[in-house]
Enzyme design. Structure first.
Site, PDB file in Angstrom:
ATOM      1  N   GLN A  21     -13.712 -12.749  -9.891  1.00 24.53           N
ATOM      2  CA  GLN A  21     -12.736 -12.342  -8.888  1.00 24.53           C
ATOM      3  C   GLN A  21     -11.585 -13.321  -8.727  1.00 24.53           C
ATOM      4  OE1 GLN A  21     -16.249 -11.381  -6.156  1.00 24.53           O
ATOM      5  NE2 GLN A  21     -14.729  -9.938  -5.436  1.00 24.53           N
ATOM      6  N   HIS A 115     -23.103 -12.630 -10.794  1.00 23.68           N
ATOM      7  CA  HIS A 115     -22.347 -12.015  -9.702  1.00 23.68           C
ATOM      8  C   HIS A 115     -21.581 -10.823 -10.282  1.00 23.68           C
ATOM      9  CE1 HIS A 115     -20.507 -12.619  -5.532  1.00 23.68           C
ATOM     10  NE2 HIS A 115     -20.006 -11.476  -5.995  1.00 23.68           N
ATOM     11  N   ASN A 159     -26.585 -11.906  -7.375  1.00 26.51           N
ATOM     12  CA  ASN A 159     -25.863 -11.432  -6.199  1.00 26.51           C
ATOM     13  C   ASN A 159     -26.058  -9.933  -6.012  1.00 26.51           C
ATOM     14  OD1 ASN A 159     -23.696 -11.753  -4.092  1.00 26.51           O
ATOM     15  ND2 ASN A 159     -22.742 -10.191  -5.377  1.00 26.51           N
ATOM     16  N   GLU A 160     -26.433  -9.546  -4.821  1.00 27.40           N
ATOM     17  CA  GLU A 160     -26.489  -8.143  -4.417  1.00 27.40           C
ATOM     18  C   GLU A 160     -27.031  -7.210  -5.494  1.00 27.40           C
ATOM     19  OE1 GLU A 160     -22.688  -6.955  -2.810  1.00 27.40           O
ATOM     20  OE2 GLU A 160     -22.978  -8.195  -1.044  1.00 27.40           O
TER      21      GLU A 160
HETATM   22  C1  GAL Z   1     -19.724  -8.169  -1.859  1.00 27.39           C
HETATM   23  C2  GAL Z   1     -19.551  -8.866  -3.188  1.00 27.39           C
HETATM   24  C3  GAL Z   1     -18.323  -9.712  -3.275  1.00 27.39           C
HETATM   25  C4  GAL Z   1     -17.117  -9.136  -2.575  1.00 27.39           C
HETATM   26  C5  GAL Z   1     -17.484  -8.649  -1.197  1.00 27.39           C
HETATM   27  C6  GAL Z   1     -16.375  -7.983  -0.432  1.00 27.39           C
HETATM   28  O1  GAL Z   1     -20.423  -6.977  -2.039  1.00 27.39           O
HETATM   29  O2  GAL Z   1     -20.662  -9.662  -3.458  1.00 27.39           O
HETATM   30  O3  GAL Z   1     -18.093  -9.997  -4.623  1.00 27.39           O
HETATM   31  O4  GAL Z   1     -16.467  -8.233  -3.341  1.00 27.39           O
HETATM   32  O5  GAL Z   1     -18.559  -7.760  -1.260  1.00 27.39           O
HETATM   33  O6  GAL Z   1     -16.362  -6.618  -0.614  1.00 27.39           O
END
Ligand code: GAL
Length: 433
Positions: A21, A115, A159-160
């Site tokens: 990002q 990520h 991540n997520e």
């Molecule tokens: C999360 C993600 C981030 C960022 C954030 C804001 O889901 O881990 O990379 O994009 O949301 O939307």
């Protein structure tokens, strides 16, 4: 009435980013390939980022000026292993220098290994659906921890996993862009669980064997949202329950307890135990579930509360609901009694009108949790810099620091200066609500 409150001196405050990002310049990751086929908002590309790969020294100085005590970042797998089995010396040297500079500035790094992005060679093999996915990822983890483990003691494996699998295989937003492929969602989720369990053991083993200093801490960053039924319709309640189970719960059981639950499987593939030294929570919003007769929707459609005003929404239309942070943390704490890191919490707010209040209101929820003995130990604001918001491109402004994408100049927003004072003093004056 105005209220003031304090956070404990050992509570660490900082911010978070992810490589794809902000870095820019990498042609070997799958998001670059995704940009090339026009899948990123407005035809934008990850090649730009915020030029952080070249400006990281300047950015670390800025982190330091903003009194950030801890910083969550990710390393880009494709910069370390651009082609399968070929390890990049340049990539390793770059990240080593970045970690050294952070440490020198007194900023504690927490490093995410996955990520959302991966090398394009891995994507072309089928990504997490390929038979060797876990093996490939573990090789990268092994190499990274051996290369950086003397500098980095705190790791976030994945991540997520829920958002990643959902957006890649259900919603078609992330590569490979599949829609409604529930079988792939499950298969990938199971592999992510196993990859995490193996990584947890491996990171501890490597750091111990090499005698690397500092307490090893390994966890994952789970996206936890508040899900509530829209009304008392039985399908709204059923849909909420199913979504909560498949989007939140099976991951908790897998990543924390090492347990595969139906429909992922059964049993404990890496043995029984606790596989997280902290639970990372990414918290943003609340969704209401409205009854639907479509089983493909799990009998309910998520929506934003129609009764709330624009002032309670962020630039992307998500509800701002600070109490939800209290609820998701409590739920994790009541079950596991493990330290909690808020690994992400933030707001797209281009005009910077809501961010300061947003931060204060969420920190206040943390204070309430701490008062009740819930061990929340860190808060990483999302995000340090404006960045590429995946499919939404560069439009949404999540940064404490504004980036002018034509000149790449950085400018801390007013809210960043206020947050910096909170990081420095741990004191929040005059909370207005
Ligand atoms: C999360 C993600 C981030 C960022 C954030 C804001 O889901 O881990 O990379 O994009 O949301 O939307």
């Amino acid at each position: 009435m105005s209220k003031s409150f304090e956070l404990p001196k050992d509570f660490l405050l900082g911010s978070a980013t992810a490589a794809t990002q902000i870095e820019g310049g990498d042609i070997y990751n799958n998001w670059y390939a995704w940009s090339l086929i026009g899948k990123v908002g407005n035809g934008e590309s990850s090649i730009t980022g915020a030029d952080h790969y070249r400006r990281y020294a300047e950015d670390i100085e800025l982190l330091s000026q903003l009194h950030q005590e801890c910083y969550r970042m990710s390393i880009e797998w494709s910069r370390i292993e651009p082609k399968q089995g070929e390890w990049s010396k340049e990539g390793v040297e770059h990240y080593r220098d970045e970690f050294q500079r952070l440490i020198k500035a007194g900023i504690k790094p927490l490093v995410t290994l996955h990520h959302f992005s991966c090398p394009q060679w891995f994507q072309e093999k089928g990504g997490w659906l390929s038979e060797n996915a876990v093996e490939d990822f573990i090789r990268f983890v092994d190499f990274s921890v051996k290369s950086f483990g003397d500098l980095v003691s705190e790791w976030c494996t994945i991540n997520e996993p829920n958002v990643f699998a959902n957006d890649s295989y259900m919603d078609g937003k992330y590569p490979p862009g599949s829609h409604g492929d529930i079988a792939a969602y499950m298969k990938v989720t199971k592999r992510l669980v196993i990859a995490h369990l193996k990584s947890y053991k491996l990171i501890h083993k490597i750091r111990k064997e090499h005698g690397f200093a500092g307490e090893t801490k390994v966890g994952f960053a789970h996206h936890l949202a508040i899900f509530e039924p829209f009304d008392s319709h039985p399908l709204a309640k059923l849909g909420r329950f199913l979504s909560d189970y498949l989007f939140h719960e099976i991951h908790m059981k897998g990543f924390v307890e090492g347990k595969l639950c139906f429909p992922l499987g059964f049993g404990y593939p890496e043995g029984k135990g606790i596989f997280c030294d902290f639970i990372g929570i990414n918290y943003y919003s609340r969704h209401l579930f409205k009854a639907s007769y479509n089983p493909g929707n799990l009998f309910a459609t998520p929506m934003v509360d129609p009764s709330i005003s624009d002032s309670e929404k962020n630039d992307l239309g998500w509800e701002i609901y600070p109490e939800g942070l209290y609820k998701v943390c409590h739920r994790a704490w009541d079950k596991y009694k493990l330290p909690i890191y808020i690994t992400e919490n933030g707001i797209p707010d281009a005009k910077d009108e809501k961010r300061e209040k947003y931060i204060v209101d969420h920190l206040y929820q943390i204070k309430l949790l701490l008062d009740e003995g819930v061990k929340v130990e860190r808060y990483y604001h999302w995000s340090f810099l404006d960045n590429l918001e995946w499919n939404d491109g560069y439009g949404p402004r999540f940064g404490l620091v504004e980036v002018d994408y034509t000149t790449m100049k950085r400018k801390p927003r007013l809210s960043a200066l206020r947050y910096a004072e909170i990081c420095r003093t741990k004191r929040i004056e005059n909370r207005s609500t």
